[in-house]
Write a protein that holds these residues in place. Sequence first.
Motif, PDB file in Angstrom:
ATOM      1  N   ILE A 255       0.849  -1.129  -0.116  1.00 53.37           N
ATOM      2  CA  ILE A 255       0.126  -0.236  -0.397  1.00 53.37           C
ATOM      3  C   ILE A 255       0.789   1.526  -0.073  1.00 53.37           C
ATOM      4  O   ILE A 255       0.486   2.611   0.576  1.00 53.37           O
ATOM      5  CB  ILE A 255      -1.267  -0.108   1.142  1.00 53.37           C
ATOM      6  CG1 ILE A 255      -0.013   0.003   2.463  1.00 53.37           C
ATOM      7  CG2 ILE A 255      -2.023  -1.390   1.007  1.00 53.37           C
ATOM      8  CD1 ILE A 255      -1.224  -0.401   3.736  1.00 53.37           C
ATOM      9  N   THR A 256       1.795   0.880  -0.072  1.00 51.92           N
ATOM     10  CA  THR A 256       3.319   2.390  -0.525  1.00 51.92           C
ATOM     11  C   THR A 256       2.232   3.147  -1.394  1.00 51.92           C
ATOM     12  O   THR A 256       1.763   2.902  -2.359  1.00 51.92           O
ATOM     13  CB  THR A 256       4.354   2.099  -0.855  1.00 51.92           C
ATOM     14  OG1 THR A 256       5.013   0.677  -0.256  1.00 51.92           O
ATOM     15  CG2 THR A 256       5.656   3.295  -1.053  1.00 51.92           C
ATOM     16  N   GLY A 257       2.340   4.852  -1.101  1.00 49.40           N
ATOM     17  CA  GLY A 257       1.991   5.629  -1.941  1.00 49.40           C
ATOM     18  C   GLY A 257       1.801   7.314  -1.239  1.00 49.40           C
ATOM     19  O   GLY A 257       1.436   6.397   0.277  1.00 49.40           O
ATOM     20  N   VAL A 258       0.546   7.594  -1.876  1.00 49.40           N
ATOM     21  CA  VAL A 258      -0.225   9.061  -1.024  1.00 49.40           C
ATOM     22  C   VAL A 258      -0.980   9.079  -1.044  1.00 49.40           C
ATOM     23  O   VAL A 258      -1.582   8.390  -2.155  1.00 49.40           O
ATOM     24  CB  VAL A 258       0.792  10.227  -1.689  1.00 49.40           C
ATOM     25  CG1 VAL A 258      -0.298  11.390  -1.247  1.00 49.40           C
ATOM     26  CG2 VAL A 258       2.022  10.267  -1.997  1.00 49.40           C
ATOM     27  N   TYR A 259      -1.749   9.057  -0.096  1.00 46.16           N
ATOM     28  CA  TYR A 259      -3.598   8.582   0.392  1.00 46.16           C
ATOM     29  C   TYR A 259      -4.324  10.462   0.697  1.00 46.16           C
ATOM     30  O   TYR A 259      -3.330  11.105   1.597  1.00 46.16           O
ATOM     31  CB  TYR A 259      -3.775   7.790   1.260  1.00 46.16           C
ATOM     32  CG  TYR A 259      -3.397   6.311   0.792  1.00 46.16           C
ATOM     33  CD1 TYR A 259      -1.645   6.392   1.565  1.00 46.16           C
ATOM     34  CD2 TYR A 259      -4.244   5.985   0.435  1.00 46.16           C
ATOM     35  CE1 TYR A 259      -1.799   5.033   0.340  1.00 46.16           C
ATOM     36  CE2 TYR A 259      -3.339   4.868  -0.379  1.00 46.16           C
ATOM     37  CZ  TYR A 259      -2.459   4.003  -0.059  1.00 46.16           C
ATOM     38  OH  TYR A 259      -2.291   3.011  -0.410  1.00 46.16           O
TER      39      TYR A 259
END
Length: 317
Positions: A193-197
């Motif tokens: 779930i790596t990422g910008v949220y």
Amino acid sequence: SCLTPVPKGLSTRFQRLLAATTMMFLFIVLAIAGVTCANAEGGLPCIDIAGVYLSDVSSQDVTLSQHGCSGLSSDGWAYSVAGNLAMIDNGVMGTVEKDIDGGPSTIVWSNGITYTKTCVDITSVYIPSPAAPAVTLKQSQCHGRSSDDWTYSVVGNQATIDNGITGDILPAGSRTTITWSNGITYTKACLDITGVYIPNPSAHSVTLEQSECRGRSSDGWTFTVAGNEATIDNGITGTILQAGSQTTITWSNSIAYTKAAESNALAWISNNVSNLNGSAIATFLVALASSTVMALITIQRWRDRRVPSVNNEPFLS
């Protein structure tokens, strides 16, 4: 002698045939008695054929349970084992063929049916609990090896490590678990779930960075991922839904994260700006500033052409 005398008049050849037949009968009786006694006294080992088998004439599994040299099937029939031979109570015989570890692999029955031992394939990456480094299991048929170099075998839904530790397997797709007899539980690994949220309700964006099945947020809290479920270090859990490039995480505290979409330009900048030298960055910034100024001038000219003056003068030509 306990043998019946041969009547007069029978040929010598017939006498010899009768004697040979009698001796063969006595040999069979003694052999059967010897097998029975040896089994009772532990002299002749019998193979333990307990396990789950797949019949070549049926799609349903058959489970054999065994105590000593006798057992019972999940279909209700009883059997006994002597050496590598199994006999069902209806007289059907079966030859047990061993696998590479000496355990049963197949049973070929005299009625033409063959049983093949089945097992769950637990090949995957697992996260131990209590926390420890991830473990990779690789399996071929019913035998496998871990990334820590221990070996195991699987019978039905139970795994056995070479040191005797057993594990109950609960197949559940991406959330398969193995509960070991030493108190450790393996949970099948995880979505990345790596990422910008972007949170909802609205708040500042949160960046998640993940290595294997553990990660940290830009706010400082840590999390683990097992299958499609994330767990924050404060106990809050989140269900992960990935559909193409779209990822959402619905947390148990009613907050939902939606992964922010990057444009191609932003993605290029984030991936490459760290590799540029000082002069390249300066050139890039000058070009960006110039394009911004030109855009503002163009917009202002367009507005001057479209908006009348306070004196209601005609539009500029």
